[in-house]
Each structure stands twice: as C-alpha cells, then as structure tokens.
Design an enzyme around this catalytic site. Structure first.
Site, PDB file in Angstrom:
ATOM      1  N   PHE A   1       0.810  -1.222   0.000  1.00  0.00           N
ATOM      2  CA  PHE A   1       0.000   0.000   0.000  1.00  0.00           C
ATOM      3  C   PHE A   1       0.840   1.267   0.000  1.00  0.00           C
ATOM      4  O   PHE A   1       0.373   2.323  -0.419  1.00  0.00           O
ATOM      5  CB  PHE A   1      -0.928   0.026   1.222  1.00  0.00           C
ATOM      6  CG  PHE A   1      -0.239   0.291   2.543  1.00  0.00           C
ATOM      7  CD1 PHE A   1       0.069   1.586   2.945  1.00  0.00           C
ATOM      8  CD2 PHE A   1       0.117  -0.755   3.378  1.00  0.00           C
ATOM      9  CE1 PHE A   1       0.714   1.830   4.151  1.00  0.00           C
ATOM     10  CE2 PHE A   1       0.769  -0.525   4.583  1.00  0.00           C
ATOM     11  CZ  PHE A   1       1.057   0.774   4.969  1.00  0.00           C
TER      12      PHE A   1
ATOM     13  N   LYS B   1      -1.384  -7.643  -8.668  1.00  0.00           N
ATOM     14  CA  LYS B   1      -2.332  -7.589  -7.555  1.00  0.00           C
ATOM     15  C   LYS B   1      -1.864  -6.496  -6.606  1.00  0.00           C
ATOM     16  O   LYS B   1      -0.984  -6.689  -5.773  1.00  0.00           O
ATOM     17  CB  LYS B   1      -2.385  -8.939  -6.828  1.00  0.00           C
ATOM     18  CG  LYS B   1      -3.738  -9.257  -6.144  1.00  0.00           C
ATOM     19  CD  LYS B   1      -4.185  -8.269  -5.084  1.00  0.00           C
ATOM     20  CE  LYS B   1      -3.410  -8.448  -3.797  1.00  0.00           C
ATOM     21  NZ  LYS B   1      -3.957  -7.547  -2.693  1.00  0.00           N
TER      22      LYS B   1
ATOM     23  N   GLU C   1      -5.239  -3.747  -1.624  1.00  0.00           N
ATOM     24  CA  GLU C   1      -6.664  -3.420  -1.638  1.00  0.00           C
ATOM     25  C   GLU C   1      -6.962  -2.137  -0.869  1.00  0.00           C
ATOM     26  O   GLU C   1      -8.080  -1.612  -0.934  1.00  0.00           O
ATOM     27  CB  GLU C   1      -7.470  -4.579  -1.044  1.00  0.00           C
ATOM     28  CG  GLU C   1      -7.264  -4.846   0.437  1.00  0.00           C
ATOM     29  CD  GLU C   1      -6.022  -5.676   0.758  1.00  0.00           C
ATOM     30  OE1 GLU C   1      -5.881  -6.105   1.918  1.00  0.00           O
ATOM     31  OE2 GLU C   1      -5.177  -5.871  -0.154  1.00  0.00           O
TER      32      GLU C   1
ATOM     33  N   SER D   1       5.662  -7.008   4.134  1.00  0.00           N
ATOM     34  CA  SER D   1       6.271  -7.291   5.426  1.00  0.00           C
ATOM     35  C   SER D   1       7.062  -8.590   5.368  1.00  0.00           C
ATOM     36  O   SER D   1       6.824  -9.457   4.523  1.00  0.00           O
ATOM     37  CB  SER D   1       5.190  -7.393   6.509  1.00  0.00           C
ATOM     38  OG  SER D   1       4.387  -8.549   6.293  1.00  0.00           O
TER      39      SER D   1
ATOM     40  N   CYS E   1       9.597   1.559   3.524  1.00  0.00           N
ATOM     41  CA  CYS E   1      10.517   0.499   3.915  1.00  0.00           C
ATOM     42  C   CYS E   1      11.943   1.020   4.032  1.00  0.00           C
ATOM     43  O   CYS E   1      12.818   0.328   4.550  1.00  0.00           O
ATOM     44  CB  CYS E   1      10.450  -0.665   2.942  1.00  0.00           C
ATOM     45  SG  CYS E   1      11.003  -0.274   1.276  1.00  0.00           S
TER      46      CYS E   1
ATOM     47  N   GLU F   1       9.399  -3.805  13.105  1.00  0.00           N
ATOM     48  CA  GLU F   1       9.207  -2.772  12.091  1.00  0.00           C
ATOM     49  C   GLU F   1       7.888  -2.067  12.409  1.00  0.00           C
ATOM     50  O   GLU F   1       6.809  -2.625  12.231  1.00  0.00           O
ATOM     51  CB  GLU F   1       9.155  -3.367  10.692  1.00  0.00           C
ATOM     52  CG  GLU F   1       8.993  -2.299   9.623  1.00  0.00           C
ATOM     53  CD  GLU F   1       8.871  -2.877   8.218  1.00  0.00           C
ATOM     54  OE1 GLU F   1       9.306  -2.205   7.261  1.00  0.00           O
ATOM     55  OE2 GLU F   1       8.329  -3.991   8.079  1.00  0.00           O
TER      56      GLU F   1
END
Length: 495
Positions: free
Chosen positions: A148, A172, A175, A225, A280, A380
């Site tokens: 995202f 993909k 969402e 992740s 990240c 994280e």
C-alpha cells in the site's frame, strides 16, 4: 458508492460478489468499494496474460521500447492527476505522491533502454568452425504483488522491467489503495501496450493464493512485510516459481561525533517522518555515537519536530499526512505508549497530539535510550516513530547494526572519508548511504536488502530485474561442409 474494478484483457470488469472498503485516510470516510477477485476472475486474468504472451514476446524490441517512451510521456503529463489519486487513498501529502510518481518514471526510462539491456553475448571460433552465443528470453507470465505504501512506484518497479523483457503480467495491488494500479494499466494501454499484457486484479488472500498456485505463472515479485514475504517465497518456490520477495526493514542512521549535527538532524526528521514513516527505507533508529552527540542530536530533532505541520495531504501546508488505516494508526501508537515500560525515554509523545475530524492521524514520536530487545527496536513499526540508541564508538555502532535481523538500508553521517569508506566495507546491509539518509538507488541500479529483508536471490528493478525476468539460453553452432562430418563417441571437446 463507486466500485473499483479489475482490469483484464484491456477492459474493466468485476462480478463484485465480495468487496472491501477504500477509505480516505485524512477524513476516515469510506470513498469507494474495491472488488475482491474470485478464483475464476484471477484465472481469467492469468489466461489473458498467457494468451497475450506469444504476440508480445514476438514484438520487436524497438516497438516495445516505443511503448515505454510513450508511457514515460503520459506519466509526466498526468503526474498531478496520479498523485492526487495516491493522496486520496494513501494519505501522503501531494508533494510526496508526486515524488513517488517521478521515481516510478525513472524505472520506465530504464526499461525504455531494453534494446541494450537484452543484448546477449557472442564468441566466435571457440573451436574450429564453432561459435557460441547467448540469448535472454522472457520467463513467461509474471505475478506482481505490491504494497500500500507506494501504489505507483512499486508496481512500476516490477511491471516496467517484466514487460520490457517480453513477459506478460498479472498485478495484484494493495486493496487499501487500488485505484492507481488501474490508472497505470490504462496509461500502458494508451501508450500502445496490447491487451492482456498487463492485467490488474484486486482482492485479498484468495487472489494472492491463486496467483501463487497457478502453474501458468512462472515468476513472482513481491514487496511487503517480512512474515508475508517469507510465506510467499516458500509457497511460490515450492510451486516451482522464480521468486523475489522483499520484506521489512529496521533502517539505522549512524551519527558520528564529527558529523554536521544540524544537517544530520534535518536528515533524521525528513527520513523518519516523511510519508508518516510508512516507507521500507524510512530511518527508524538513530544511532548516536557518544552521549554528547546523543544529547545534542535528540534536542535538535525534537526542536525540528515541533515545527512540523501534520494534516490533510491535499493541503499545501501539510508536511505529513495520516496513516493508511485506523487499525495501523492504533498499532503504531501502542509502541509509543508502551515504550516507557520497556525502559525507553519518551522525549516526544505523538500519541498525545489531537486532530480534528475522523482521519487516521498520529503525531510524530521520539524515543531516547532505546536498546536491543525492546519491541520499539526489534519490530518494524512502519510509522512516525524514531528511536535513539546510544553507543560508545564506531565499532559498537557497526556491531549493533550487523546483529539486526533486518538489513535493508543504513546511513552514516560523518565528515571523515576514511570512516565512511570503512563503514561501507564493514556493514552487512544491502543499501548504504553516506550523508544520505534514504539511499534508494537510482533506476540504473537495483533495490534490495539482505537477511530478513529479502527472500530470493535477485533485487528489484535495474540490472538485476533484467536477470530475474529473463532466462538465459546458450547456443553452440557449427556449419560443417558435408565432407567434414564424422562419427565421434568421445566427450565433446573445444580443442
């Protein structure tokens, strides 16, 4: 309420038997629904990619390159529109969203050089009358699963190189902010990409698992992740696929005693709190070498934090927007509220900040005297929380970082060239910055970490992406005269 649909074989489509909400993080209000793909719909997208593969693979390199040149122009012309879509669904401020689009364009520019990138090698006369040459050929249908936090840049990291190499793609996206992916697919179509070469399906685990298990999909690219990256790597590789799965990070920024402390403080604030820490490559740990340095840098960072403007990303005055969801906001806040119990000093408590409306906002936090073993150090957090760890010297700083299970990015701030060079040599991290807090490589290099920050052998975009999205074929050829043919049962020799 509008439904964000899939993009399959050049057309938007969706049964919408299952949907999920898409929020505006700045207001907390639902603004769209996104269709969650069924197994059948994902298989339709995979079938469309498979059907488009022979034609696209056979397309001349110059014609493929033309698509990317046109795409680059379209992305530049519609940067503001695409950035607005990102801000509305992710929450990051418009300037940050526009910067993301620009970094994505870098990868399109790299892919446009595919005529050079896909060159093989040739060796003449390796034996009498024998030549050898190598080819780079596409792997086939590629599955791309993106996070995202960069709904434009990360898809372009993957699909640009994959398509340039002659593959077809099923993308993909997350969402949580899915609209940008469909927008990009339509720009590809406008640039001349044939239908079916790039397909977009939305959804959850059903869509992901269908892609991972499909025998038609030959390679998987993933960013997310660490637990999910590891799971995807294991499942996809067990299914015989080539996999690159980029995981999480805990990026350290070392401040040496000789560093420009004002410059380091500016860099720390920018790298820790930009995009609300949902990067990240965000700096989440500041390693101060010596208590004197630590005291000064903590004070300087805290002073700068007090001047940050947090608000709706569409407001030009805002420097930091909200987090992506209410649940994530609460998770980030829990690390700050629990830090004191772990022994850390809460210098600035961002959870105490108050914001109007129902948006998913949290303030910036600064924690001092953090040590390994604390949750705020080990996990994280992926939010606007900066932890300060104090060490006595350079060796302790290097040992601290090299002991961490994550190894995505790291930075050192110093005026000493010898220290910087030694740091590059000593540190066990995939991307290193010297007086650069977020060392994301330019498009001509590749992005990726070590250890639990990467599962697989290839980094993403740049030269390593060409290796990942192609298979090498070596051809040995000889054109003898009829009179030269003879039987030889011995082992082939090049002498």
């Amino acid at each position: 309420m509008s439904v964000i649909r899939h993009f399959i074989a050049g057309h938007e489509t969706a049964l919408a038997e299952r949907t999920g909400p898409v929020f505006n993080p700045a207001t907390g209000a639902q603004q769209h629904e996104v269709a969650f793909a069924s197994v059948d719909e994902v298989e339709q997208a995979i079938a469309a990619a498979e059907a488009a593969l022979p034609g696209w693979r056979a397309t001349g390199l110059i014609k493929r390159a033309d698509v990317f040149f046109r795409l680059r122009q379209l992305l530049a012309e519609r940067k503001s529109e695409l950035a607005a879509i990102v801000t509305s669904e992710h929450g990051k401020v418009l300037s940050d969203a526009a910067g993301e689009v620009s970094r994505g364009i870098e990868n399109v520019e790299f892919a446009a050089g595919l005529v050079h990138l896909l060159k093989g090698e040739h060796s003449e006369q390796v034996a009498r009358g024998v030549d050898v040459h190598s080819l780079k050929q596409p792997v086939g249908v590629v599955g791309a699963i993106t996070p995202f936090n960069f709904p434009v840049m990360v898809p372009l990291w993957m699909v640009a190189s994959a398509i340039a190499c002659g593959n077809t793609v099923v993308l993909k996206p997350s969402e949580k902010d899915p609209s940008a992916a469909v927008f990009i697919a339509k720009l590809f179509q406008e640039a001349g990409l044939p239908d079916g070469v790039l397909n977009v399906v939305h959804g959850d685990k059903v869509a992901v698992d269908t892609i991972l298990d499909s025998p038609t999909v030959r390679a998987i690219s993933f960013v997310g992740s660490t637990p999910i990256a590891k799971s995807i790597y294991e499942r996809a590789s067990q299914n015989g696929k080539r996999v690159q799965a980029l995981g999480g990070a805990k990026n350290h920024m070392v401040v040496m005693p000789d560093a420009d402390l004002d410059g380091a403080a500016d860099a720390a604030v920018s790298a820790a709190y930009g995009s609300a820490g949902e990067r990240c490559m965000a700096v989440s740990v500041l390693v101060a070498v010596g208590d004197e340095v630590a005291d000064q840098i903590v004070a300087k960072v805290a002073e700068r934090m007090s001047k940050l403007t947090i608000g709706d990303g569409t407001d030009d005055a805002s420097e930091m927007g909200p987090l992506i969801t209410r649940e994530h906001r609460d998770r980030v806040a829990s690390y700050v509220t629990g830090a004191a119990a772990e022994g850390a000093t809460v210098v600035v408590d961002g959870t105490a900040a108050e914001f109007e409306g129902g948006g998913f906002f949290v303030g910036t936090s600064l924690l001092d005297h953090v040590e390994p073993g604390m949750k705020v150090y080990e996990d994280e957090i992926f939010g606007p929380v900066l932890a300060v760890v104090r060490v006595a010297n350079y060796d302790e700083a290097v040992a601290l970082i090299n002991a961490n299970r994550f190894a995505n990015g790291v930075a050192v701030f110093t005026r000493d060239g010898g220290t910087a060079r030694q740091f590059e040599f000593d540190i066990e991290v995939g991307m290193v910055g010297v007086n650069v807090p977020i060392p994301v490589p330019v498009g001509a290099y590749s992005f990726g970490g070590w250890k639990d920050s990467l599962f697989g052998d290839s980094h993403i975009y740049g030269p390593e992406s060409i290796h990942f999205y192609t298979r090498s074929k070596v051809v040995t050829s000889r054109w003898p005269q009829p009179s030269e043919s003879q039987i030889n049962l011995g082992f082939p020799s090049n002498h």
